[in-house]
Enzyme design. Structure first.
Site, PDB file in Angstrom:
ATOM      1  N   VAL A   1      33.408  12.540   5.200  1.00 44.43           N
ATOM      2  CA  VAL A   1      33.923  12.525   4.143  1.00 44.43           C
ATOM      3  C   VAL A   1      34.390  11.368   3.489  1.00 44.43           C
ATOM      4  O   VAL A   1      34.680  10.979   2.384  1.00 44.43           O
ATOM      5  CB  VAL A   1      34.934  13.712   3.830  1.00 44.43           C
ATOM      6  CG1 VAL A   1      34.214  15.197   3.698  1.00 44.43           C
ATOM      7  CG2 VAL A   1      36.130  13.720   4.884  1.00 44.43           C
ATOM      8  N   LYS A   2      34.715  10.466   4.524  1.00 46.39           N
ATOM      9  CA  LYS A   2      35.217   9.075   4.197  1.00 46.39           C
ATOM     10  C   LYS A   2      36.493   9.049   3.298  1.00 46.39           C
ATOM     11  O   LYS A   2      36.808   8.500   2.227  1.00 46.39           O
ATOM     12  CB  LYS A   2      34.363   8.286   3.683  1.00 46.39           C
ATOM     13  CG  LYS A   2      33.096   7.872   4.716  1.00 46.39           C
ATOM     14  CD  LYS A   2      32.098   7.210   4.050  1.00 46.39           C
ATOM     15  CE  LYS A   2      31.086   6.871   5.524  1.00 46.39           C
ATOM     16  NZ  LYS A   2      30.128   7.843   5.415  1.00 46.39           N
ATOM     17  N   ARG A   3      37.655   9.996   3.345  1.00 47.17           N
ATOM     18  CA  ARG A   3      38.553  10.069   2.516  1.00 47.17           C
ATOM     19  C   ARG A   3      39.608   8.905   2.786  1.00 47.17           C
ATOM     20  O   ARG A   3      39.551   8.427   3.881  1.00 47.17           O
ATOM     21  CB  ARG A   3      39.476  11.547   2.779  1.00 47.17           C
ATOM     22  CG  ARG A   3      38.554  12.600   2.603  1.00 47.17           C
ATOM     23  CD  ARG A   3      38.083  12.905   1.151  1.00 47.17           C
ATOM     24  NE  ARG A   3      37.285  14.097   1.005  1.00 47.17           N
ATOM     25  CZ  ARG A   3      36.658  14.462   0.034  1.00 47.17           C
ATOM     26  NH1 ARG A   3      35.971  13.574  -0.744  1.00 47.17           N
ATOM     27  NH2 ARG A   3      36.094  15.778  -0.026  1.00 47.17           N
TER      28      ARG A   3
END
Length: 281
Positions: free
Chosen positions: A99-101
């Protein structure tokens, strides 16, 4: 009296010892669904997800769904992602949700609670996060992960060609940004001697000598490494050895297209997963 959950790092280390270092990337883009004879719809997505999970269970160290390919279908697609994460958990398959938050303060905490809090609808075993608002911005996620036996993978040296613009840049202490990310991962991971940390790094298998030349190997010896770029992007076993050197055994080999092309037959998926796991063992 409740006991603390086993750390994500320990569970991941045990899975790789038992099943090899292959991570199955679940990237259901429209062309792939079409090649499987499935509609580009939530129903097609659901059938695809079930088939992949059933095919690779027992043959991979972890499953890595790419959230964007589910989110593009709106709430119905996110519901399919929830189902996949829950089904993987029930099957005993570790999940790394891509998700590469990355944000600050209460917003980062909310992202962490959405994905790392036990019982959350989108609960995963680990998520990918971006440290490029400052490594300290990730602390809410790191604290929550370690408290609940979860993990993080910090983007450090990615496989995209433009990554070095930011990742190789120098801080005011003249150290590469990627090196600061690696130091932070090692510092907050808290791994016991001989055990993998629950805080890992994303380092592409196509980054050449940068991982060792910039000193990430020495700065973060306990962290697991999530290595995209294998297969369609050109990397193979030789590149894994060249890029990671003595740390190659900690590199999780993430493969999507090279694995999923074997579907939709479950037996063919299982065979391909086993072949890839053996190749990179």
């Amino acid at each position: 009296m409740s006991t603390a959950p086993a750390s994500f790092g320990r569970r991941l280390q045990e899975e790789t010892a038992a099943r090899g270092r292959l991570v199955a990337g679940v990237d259901p883009h429209a062309a792939l669904l079409e090649s499987w004879g499935l509609p580009d719809s939530p129903a097609g997505l659901r059938e695809f997800s079930r088939t992949v999970l059933e095919g690779v269970t027992g043959h991979v160290a972890a499953l890595k769904p790419q959230s964007a390919f589910f989110e593009r279908h709106g709430s119905a697609g996110v519901a399919v992602l929830e189902e996949l994460l829950a089904a993987a958990r029930a099957a005993g398959v570790l999940t790394i949700l891509d998700v590469k938050r990355g944000d600050i303060g209460s917003t980062m905490d909310a992202y962490a609670r959405a994905h790392l809090l036990p019982g959350a609808p989108l609960e995963a075993d680990a998520i990918t996060v971006s440290p490029y608002l400052g490594t300290g911005s990730l602390d809410p996620a790191g604290e929550l992960a370690l408290a609940h036996g979860k993990g993080l993978f910090l983007l450090a040296l990615t496989s995209n060609p433009d990554g070095p613009q930011v990742q190789h840049a120098r801080t005011d202490q003249d150290t590469p940004v990627a090196l600061e990310v690696a130091r932070h991962a090692e510092r907050i991971g808290g791994a016991a001697p001989g055990e993998w940390s629950s805080i890992g790094l994303v380092v592409g298998a196509t980054v050449g000598d940068a991982y060792r030349r910039l000193g990430l190997d020495a700065a973060a010896p306990s962290v697991p490494l999530l290595a995209p770029g294998v297969g369609a992007q050109g990397a193979g076993p030789a590149e894994i050895a060249d890029v990671f050197g003595e740390r190659a055994g900690q590199a999780l080999v993430s493969v999507s297209r090279g694995l999923l092309a074997a579907g939709p037959d479950r037996a063919a998926l299982a065979q391909r997963a086993e072949e890839l796991a053996t190749t990179f063992r």
